[in-house]
Write a protein that holds these residues in place. Structure first.
Motif, PDB file in Angstrom:
ATOM      1  N   UNK A  56       8.177  19.087  23.193  1.00 54.08           N
ATOM      2  CA  UNK A  56       7.171  20.068  23.628  1.00 54.08           C
ATOM      3  C   UNK A  56       7.498  21.454  23.088  1.00 54.08           C
ATOM      4  N   UNK A  57       8.755  21.842  23.173  1.00 54.35           N
ATOM      5  CA  UNK A  57       9.164  23.144  22.664  1.00 54.35           C
ATOM      6  C   UNK A  57       9.067  23.204  21.146  1.00 54.35           C
ATOM      7  N   UNK A  58       9.454  22.114  20.512  1.00 49.47           N
ATOM      8  CA  UNK A  58       9.354  22.084  19.049  1.00 49.47           C
ATOM      9  C   UNK A  58       7.912  22.234  18.607  1.00 49.47           C
ATOM     10  N   UNK A  59       7.001  21.560  19.327  1.00 57.77           N
ATOM     11  CA  UNK A  59       5.585  21.655  18.988  1.00 57.77           C
ATOM     12  C   UNK A  59       5.024  23.053  19.168  1.00 57.77           C
ATOM     13  N   UNK A  60       5.610  23.839  20.100  1.00 58.42           N
ATOM     14  CA  UNK A  60       5.162  25.213  20.332  1.00 58.42           C
ATOM     15  C   UNK A  60       5.874  26.213  19.428  1.00 58.42           C
ATOM     16  N   UNK A  61       6.783  25.731  18.559  1.00 52.57           N
ATOM     17  CA  UNK A  61       7.468  26.619  17.626  1.00 52.57           C
ATOM     18  C   UNK A  61       8.598  27.423  18.231  1.00 52.57           C
ATOM     19  N   UNK A  62       9.053  27.020  19.407  1.00 57.91           N
ATOM     20  CA  UNK A  62      10.097  27.787  20.085  1.00 57.91           C
ATOM     21  C   UNK A  62      11.401  27.790  19.288  1.00 57.91           C
ATOM     22  N   UNK A  63      11.714  26.672  18.654  1.00 55.77           N
ATOM     23  CA  UNK A  63      12.975  26.586  17.919  1.00 55.77           C
ATOM     24  C   UNK A  63      12.928  27.247  16.542  1.00 55.77           C
ATOM     25  N   UNK A  64      11.733  27.535  16.057  1.00 53.74           N
ATOM     26  CA  UNK A  64      11.616  28.031  14.680  1.00 53.74           C
ATOM     27  C   UNK A  64      11.056  29.447  14.577  1.00 53.74           C
ATOM     28  N   UNK A  65      10.451  29.954  15.645  1.00 49.71           N
ATOM     29  CA  UNK A  65       9.904  31.313  15.619  1.00 49.71           C
ATOM     30  C   UNK A  65      11.002  32.301  15.985  1.00 49.71           C
ATOM     31  N   UNK A  66      11.268  33.253  15.127  1.00 45.29           N
ATOM     32  CA  UNK A  66      12.466  34.088  15.263  1.00 45.29           C
ATOM     33  C   UNK A  66      12.485  34.888  16.556  1.00 45.29           C
ATOM     34  N   UNK A  67      11.319  35.350  17.037  1.00 45.29           N
ATOM     35  CA  UNK A  67      11.320  36.191  18.237  1.00 45.29           C
ATOM     36  C   UNK A  67      11.882  35.468  19.462  1.00 45.29           C
ATOM     37  N   UNK A  68      11.783  34.139  19.474  1.00 43.31           N
ATOM     38  CA  UNK A  68      12.226  33.390  20.654  1.00 43.31           C
ATOM     39  C   UNK A  68      13.723  33.106  20.640  1.00 43.31           C
ATOM     40  N   UNK A  69      14.369  33.364  19.520  1.00 42.88           N
ATOM     41  CA  UNK A  69      15.805  33.184  19.434  1.00 42.88           C
ATOM     42  C   UNK A  69      16.255  31.736  19.507  1.00 42.88           C
ATOM     43  N   UNK A  70      15.329  30.792  19.335  1.00 41.63           N
ATOM     44  CA  UNK A  70      15.703  29.377  19.410  1.00 41.63           C
ATOM     45  C   UNK A  70      16.089  28.927  20.807  1.00 41.63           C
ATOM     46  N   UNK A  71      15.745  29.701  21.833  1.00 39.19           N
ATOM     47  CA  UNK A  71      16.171  29.396  23.205  1.00 39.19           C
ATOM     48  C   UNK A  71      15.165  28.477  23.875  1.00 39.19           C
ATOM     49  N   UNK A  72      15.638  27.270  24.212  1.00 39.02           N
ATOM     50  CA  UNK A  72      14.795  26.310  24.917  1.00 39.02           C
ATOM     51  C   UNK A  72      14.775  26.608  26.401  1.00 39.02           C
ATOM     52  N   UNK A  73      13.569  26.625  27.012  1.00 40.06           N
ATOM     53  CA  UNK A  73      13.450  27.103  28.385  1.00 40.06           C
ATOM     54  C   UNK A  73      13.096  26.018  29.392  1.00 40.06           C
ATOM     55  N   UNK A  74      13.106  24.754  28.996  1.00 39.42           N
ATOM     56  CA  UNK A  74      12.782  23.681  29.943  1.00 39.42           C
ATOM     57  C   UNK A  74      14.067  23.012  30.433  1.00 39.42           C
ATOM     58  N   UNK A  75      14.900  23.769  31.136  1.00 35.43           N
ATOM     59  CA  UNK A  75      16.162  23.235  31.649  1.00 35.43           C
ATOM     60  C   UNK A  75      16.660  24.105  32.788  1.00 35.43           C
ATOM     61  N   UNK A  76      17.542  23.560  33.594  1.00 41.25           N
ATOM     62  CA  UNK A  76      18.051  24.255  34.774  1.00 41.25           C
ATOM     63  C   UNK A  76      18.833  25.502  34.400  1.00 41.25           C
ATOM     64  N   UNK A  77      19.670  25.413  33.376  1.00 40.10           N
ATOM     65  CA  UNK A  77      20.502  26.537  32.968  1.00 40.10           C
ATOM     66  C   UNK A  77      19.652  27.737  32.585  1.00 40.10           C
TER      67      UNK A  77
ATOM     68  N   UNK B  82       2.551  25.414  27.461  1.00 41.98           N
ATOM     69  CA  UNK B  82       3.553  25.970  26.562  1.00 41.98           C
ATOM     70  C   UNK B  82       3.778  27.432  26.889  1.00 41.98           C
ATOM     71  N   UNK B  83       5.020  27.777  27.148  1.00 39.36           N
ATOM     72  CA  UNK B  83       5.390  29.120  27.621  1.00 39.36           C
ATOM     73  C   UNK B  83       4.937  30.227  26.700  1.00 39.36           C
ATOM     74  N   UNK B  84       5.264  30.123  25.440  1.00 43.57           N
ATOM     75  CA  UNK B  84       5.125  31.283  24.578  1.00 43.57           C
ATOM     76  C   UNK B  84       4.049  31.139  23.515  1.00 43.57           C
ATOM     77  N   UNK B  85       3.238  30.096  23.609  1.00 45.08           N
ATOM     78  CA  UNK B  85       2.177  29.950  22.632  1.00 45.08           C
ATOM     79  C   UNK B  85       1.124  31.002  22.926  1.00 45.08           C
ATOM     80  N   UNK B  86       1.166  32.111  22.186  1.00 39.38           N
ATOM     81  CA  UNK B  86       0.298  33.235  22.478  1.00 39.38           C
ATOM     82  C   UNK B  86      -1.151  32.804  22.412  1.00 39.38           C
ATOM     83  N   UNK B  87      -1.924  33.223  23.421  1.00 36.75           N
ATOM     84  CA  UNK B  87      -3.335  32.932  23.449  1.00 36.75           C
ATOM     85  C   UNK B  87      -3.668  31.542  23.891  1.00 36.75           C
ATOM     86  N   UNK B  88      -2.678  30.720  24.215  1.00 40.79           N
ATOM     87  CA  UNK B  88      -2.971  29.342  24.603  1.00 40.79           C
ATOM     88  C   UNK B  88      -3.547  29.316  26.003  1.00 40.79           C
TER      89      UNK B  88
END
Length: 784
Positions: A351-372, A10-16
Motif C-alpha cells: 500500500x505504501x509502495x503504491x502511494x510512493x511513500x518509499x520513493x518520494x523524497x519528501x517522505x524520507x522513505x518512512x513507512x507509517x503503517x506500524x506501531x513504532x 493513503x496518508x500522503x497521496x496529495x489530493x486523494x
C-alpha cells in the motif's frame, strides 16, 4: 473498535479523496492554551509534585493527583505492575445468544491494571447512556443464574456487568475501571431499546459541533455533566473517549454518519478540543470535591490518514494517558494484504509502495503503517509513560490472495463490497470458518473480513476442528480445507496464518510477537499496552483438546512488566536538560487546510509574547518534533528554520532509532516581538506530527523554557531582556527624548515612552510607541 471494517486511505497521496472504513476507537482535536501562571510562582497545590508532566491542571482547583500518582508523576498500579495492562471488556458477550460468554469473572484481575468498559453512547439529549434499566440490559439489569462467579453482589443497587465490576474491584482495589464512550457504532448514534436498531442521532458530531461548524458548548456541558454523574453513580475511575472521528478527512467514520459529519468537518477539531477541556475541568472539580483524581483518556488513531486531518492532535495535555489503536493497519477495506499490527516497517508494504511513500523524497522513505511509527508520532508531544500501544486479540483476513510471499504483500480484490460499507473497491474478505466473529448487515448477510478471536485462529493453526462451531452458525461436522501454516516476519514482528490451498491469509498475534512488543514497551519506557478485547485472548483446554477463551497473552505481558523499570515520565530527551526557568511565551500551530487540501502540511506558527519585556531581533526559538516525520521541516517567512539535531535519519525499516528532531528558528534581526504581541510564520512539513514540544527561548544571554509545555519542577519568571528589563542592567532612567504626539521622527530616531525605549523604522508623527504592533513603525528596544 468493534467492526470488521475500518476507514483507511493513503496518508500522503496529495489530493486523494479516498476514504476506506475503519473500526477502532480514537480521538483528536485542537487545544487551547493553559492560563499563564504568574511570574515567580511555583505550583501552590500540595499535589503538584504528583502531577504527570504535560498534564493540564484546572486553574483554581487543588486536583488530588497524589491519590493516583506518586511523587514522580507516575501512576500507582500495585507493586507488581510497573506498566499498564489495559483490557477492553465489552457488554455484548453475555452468552444469552448461545455463544461463549465473557463475563467479569473471566477477567484475569490479578494480571491487568485497567478495564475499559465498552460502550456507552450519547442519547438525543446529549447525555451519556447505556440504555434503559431492565432485566435485559446487560450493563445494569441482566443476571446470570447458575454461572459460578457471576453471582450478583446484593449490596450494590444495580445488576448486570456494572454490579460484577463493582464486586470484583472490592477484591482487586488497584484495578481501575473507565467507561468508554462511542466506538465504531455509537460515535454518531445509539441503539434504541425498543427496536434494537441504531438511531443515527449525530452523537459526538452533533453534541460537540453545530451545523455551521461552531462549537456546541451547551451540548458539551450537558454531556460532561452527565459523564461525571455517571462515573460517580456506577463507581468508575474515569472516562475513556472513543470518538470516531473528529478529523477533517471526508467520509471518515461510520458510513451512516457521513451525511451529518461531513457537513461539520471544518469545526470538528476545534469542538473536540472544547469537549476534552470541558471534561478535564469538570472531572478535576469533581475529583477535588470527592478527594480522588478521575482519569480522562482516549483511544487514539494510528492511521496517518486520519491524523493528517487532526492537525497536531492538540488535546494531549488534557489526558492522563492515551491508548494508540496500533492495529487495523491492514484489512479488507482495500486489496493490500499485510499484517494489521506490525511493530515495524519492512520497506515492502504494498500500500505504501503504491502511494510512493518509499520513493518520494519528501517522505524520507518512512513507512507509517506500524506501531513504532504511531508511538513516535505521539512521543513527539508526550512522555513515553503517558502512551500505551494497542494489541489486537483478533484476526483480519483475505481469501483468494494473489502474489506476495506466503500471501504477505500480495493482493486480494473483491468484486462486490459489503452493503453499507461505503466502499466501491475493497478486499476479498475471508468467510465461514475463517470469519467466525463475523458481523452481519441489516439483511443478515455475513461481512467478509477474516474476523476471528485469537483462540479460534490458534485452533486453525493446530488443525483442530473445535466443538463451538455450531454456536457460530457452522455445522458440527465441518472439516478443515488445507493447512493453516504459521508464518513469522522478524523485521515486521508479525505472525500470520497462510493456507496455500485456499489462498487464505489471516493476521494473528501470539506468544512470540507479544513478547517482542512487551520488550519494546519496556525498552522504550512506554506506559504499557491496551488490548482490544479481553474476550479474544486464549488458553489451552487440555480436557477438550482445543483453545478457548483465556489469558495467555495478558499473562505474557504481566510476566514481562512486573519487574520492569518505572516508565518514562519526562517529555524531553535525557540530555541536554531543559531549563527550569520558564516564561509565558505561547505557541500555536493553526490555520490548517482541510482534508485532502492539507498537503504539504502548511499551518501558520503563531508565537505570542505574554511576558512584560520585548523579545529582541535574533531571539532563538527551539523545539522538538517527532521522528515519525522526516527531518525536512521548514518555514517560508524568513525565520531561518533549520534542523539542529536529528535522533533518526533515513528510512525506518526495523524501527525509528530516536524520538526527536530539534528545530531552530529566529526572529529576524530587524524585528522585535513586543510584550503582548504575536508573530506568525508559514511553516511546512510532509508527514503528520503531534504538537511540537520542549520549547526553549534564548535571548539576552539566557535560555528559558515556556510555561505552556507544563513541565514539572519549573518556576515561571519574568525574563531579562538584555537592555533593562526585569533582572537586567537597566538604571531606571530613560535618557532618550520622550515621545510627544506632535513630534516628527525620522528613520532610526530614538524616543522613550512609558518606561521603554523605541526606535523609529521610518518617518512618523502621531503614532504612539507600544501601540503599533510588530509590523508598525516603532521597534521596542526594551525597558529603561
Amino acid at each position: 473498535m468493534l467492526s470488521p471494517t475500518r476507514t483507511r486511505a493513503s496518508l500522503l497521496a496529495a489530493g486523494a479523496a479516498v476514504a476506506a472504513l475503519l473500526s477502532g476507537s480514537l480521538s483528536a482535536g485542537t487545544a487551547q492554551a493553559a492560563p499563564a501562571p504568574e511570574a515567580g510562582t511555583t505550583a501552590a497545590s500540595p499535589h503538584e509534585s504528583c502531577r504527570p508532566e504535560g498534564l493540564y491542571s484546572t486553574p483554581g482547583v487543588d486536583v488530588p493527583y497524589c491519590t493516583v500518582y506518586d511523587n514522580q508523576g507516575r501512576e500507582k498500579m500495585g507493586a507488581d505492575h510497573q506498566r499498564r495492562i489495559i483490557g477492553y471488556f465489552t457488554n455484548w458477550r453475555t452468552g444469552k445468544d448461545g455463544r461463549p460468554a465473557y463475563l467479569a469473572n473471566n477477567i484475569p484481575w490479578n494480571k491487568i491494571t485497567h478495564i475499559n468498559y465498552a460502550f456507552a453512547a450519547i442519547d438525543s439529549a446529549n447525555k451519556i447512556t447505556v440504555g434503559a434499566d431492565g432485566p435485559n440490559n446487560p450493563n445494569t439489569g441482566m443476571t446470570w443464574p447458575g454461572v459460578a462467579g457471576a453471582e450478583m453482589d446484593p449490596a450494590v443497587p444495580y445488576k448486570g456487568h456494572f454490579n460484577q465490576l463493582t464486586k470484583f474491584k472490592k477484591l482487586h482495589p488497584d484495578v481501575k475501571t473507565l467507561i468508554s464512550v462511542g466506538g465504531w457504532t455509537d460515535t454518531g448514534g445509539y441503539t434504541d431499546d425498543a427496536t434494537g436498531k441504531r438511531v443515527n442521532s449525530g452523537g459526538f458530531y452533533s453534541m460537540t459541533t453545530n451545523a455551521d461548524g461552531s462549537v456546541n458548548q451547551a451540548g458539551i456541558n450537558t454531556f460532561a455533566d452527565s459523564a461525571v454523574a455517571f462515573i460517580k453513580k456506577y463507581g468508575f475511575n474515569g472516562v475513556d473517549i472513543d470518538y470516531e472521528y473528529p478529523t477533517t478527512m471526508k467520509d471518515a467514520g461510520h458510513p451512516a454518519d457521513w451525511t451529518l459529519a461531513n457537513g461539520r468537518r471544518a469545526g470538528l477539531v476545534k469542538s473536540y478540543a472544547a469537549l476534552m477541556k470541558t471534561l478535564r475541568e469538570k472531572l478535576d472539580r469533581a475529583g477535588a470535591a470527592d478527594g480522588k483524581h478521575y482519569l480522562l483518556t482516549v483511544a487514539a488513531p494510528s492511521s496517518g490518514y486520519l491524523l493528517r486531518g487532526m492537525e497536531t492532535f492538540q488535546v494531549q495535555k488534557y489526558l492522563d494517558y492515551l491508548n494508540i489503536m496500533s492495529y487495523d493497519l491492514h484489512g479488507t477495506w482495500n486489496e493490500h494484504v499485510g499484517p494489521q499490527a506490525a511493530l515495524f516497517d519492512d520497506g515492502k508494504d504494498s500500500e505504501l509502495a503504491g502511494a510512493g511513500v518509499y520513493t518520494t523524497s519528501q517522505y524520507g522513505g518512512i513507512g507509517y503503517l506500524n506501531t513504532d511509527w504511531a508511538y513516535h508520532y505521539f512521543r513527539g508531544s508526550m512522555p513515553a509513560g503517558r502512551i500505551n500501544i494497542g494489541l489486537p486479540s483478533y484476526s483480519r483476513g483475505w481469501k483468494n490472495v494473489q502474489g506476495g510471499t506466503d500471501g504477505l504483500w500480495g493482493k486480494s480484490a473483491a468484486t462486490n463490497c459489503p452493503a453499507g460499507s461505503g466502499l466501491t473497491k475493497c478486499g476479498d474478505g475471508a468467510v465461514g470458518i475463517d470469519n467466525i466473529w463475523h458481523e452481519t448487515d441489516n439483511n443478515g448477510v455475513e461481512a467478509p473480513a477474516g474476523f476471528n478471536p485469537m483462540w479460534h485462529a490458534k485452533n486453525l493453526e493446530r488443525g483442530i476442528v473445535p466443538d463451538y462451531l455450531p454456536k457460530f452458525g457452522l455445522p458440527a461436522n465441518t472439516s478443515l480445507t488445507g493447512t493453516y501454516t504459521r508464518k513469522y516476519d522478524s523485521t515486521l514482528v508479525a505472525p500470520w496464518l497462510w493456507n496455500a490451498q485456499k489462498k487464505v491469509f489471516l493476521t494473528t498475534e501470539d506468544e512470540q510477537s507479544i513478547a517482542a512488543k512487551a520488550d519494546y514497551v519496556v525498552n522504550k519506557g512506554i506506559g504499557g499496552t491496551m488490548m482490544w478485547e479481553l474476550a479474544g485472548d486464549f488458553d489451552w483446554n487440555a480436557a477438550k483438546g482445543q483453545f478457548e477463551q483465556g489469558s495467555a497473552l495478558t499473562s505474557a505481558m504481566y510476566d514481562k512488566f512486573k519487574a520492569a523499570a518505572p516508565y518514562g515520565n519526562k517529555k524531553s530527551a535525557p540530555a541536554p536538560a531543559m531549563p527550569t526557568d520558564v516564561i509565558n511565551v505561547d505557541v500555536d500551530f493553526g490555520q490548517f487546510a482541510l482534508g485532502d487540501s492539507n498537503y504539504p502540511i502548511s499551518p501558520k506558527l503563531k508565537i505570542t509574547n505574554n511576558t512584560k519585556v520585548a523579545l529582541p531581533g535574533g531571539t532563538e526559538f527551539q523545539f522538538d518534533y517527532a521522528t515519525s516525520a522526516p527531518n525536512n521541516a521548514k518555514d517560508q517567512s524568513g525565520f531561518g528554520t533549520t534542523i539542529v539535531r536529528s535522533d533518526h535519519t533515513g528510512n525506518n525499516v526495523g524501527g525509528l532509532k530516536g524520538d526527536f528532531h530539534r528545530v531552530s528558528l529566529k526572529l529576524p534581526a530587524w524585528q522585535t516581538l513586543a510584550a503582548g504581541a504575536s508573530v506568525e510564520l508559514d511553516f511546512v512539513y510532509y508527514s503528520p506530527v503531534s504538537t511540537p514540544s520542549n520549547w526553549t527561548v534564548t535571548f539576552g544571554g539566557k535560555t528559558y523554557g515556556i510555561a505552556s509545555d507544563l513541565a514539572r519542577g519549573v518556576t515561571v519568571v519574568e525574563p531579562t531582556d538584555g537592555s533593562g528589563g526585569p533582572g537586567g542592567p537597566g538604571n531606571g532612567t530613560c535618557t532618550a527624548p520622550a515621545w510627544t504626539a506632535t513630534g516628527e521622527y525620522g528613520t532610526n530616531a530614538p524616543v522613550s515612552h512609558k518606561g521603554r525605549n523605541y526606535k523609529a523604522k521610518w518617518w512618523t508623527k502621531g503614532d504612539e510607541p507600544g501601540t503599533t504592533g510588530q509590523w508598525g513603525v516603532w521597534t521596542d528596544l526594551g525597558a529603561c
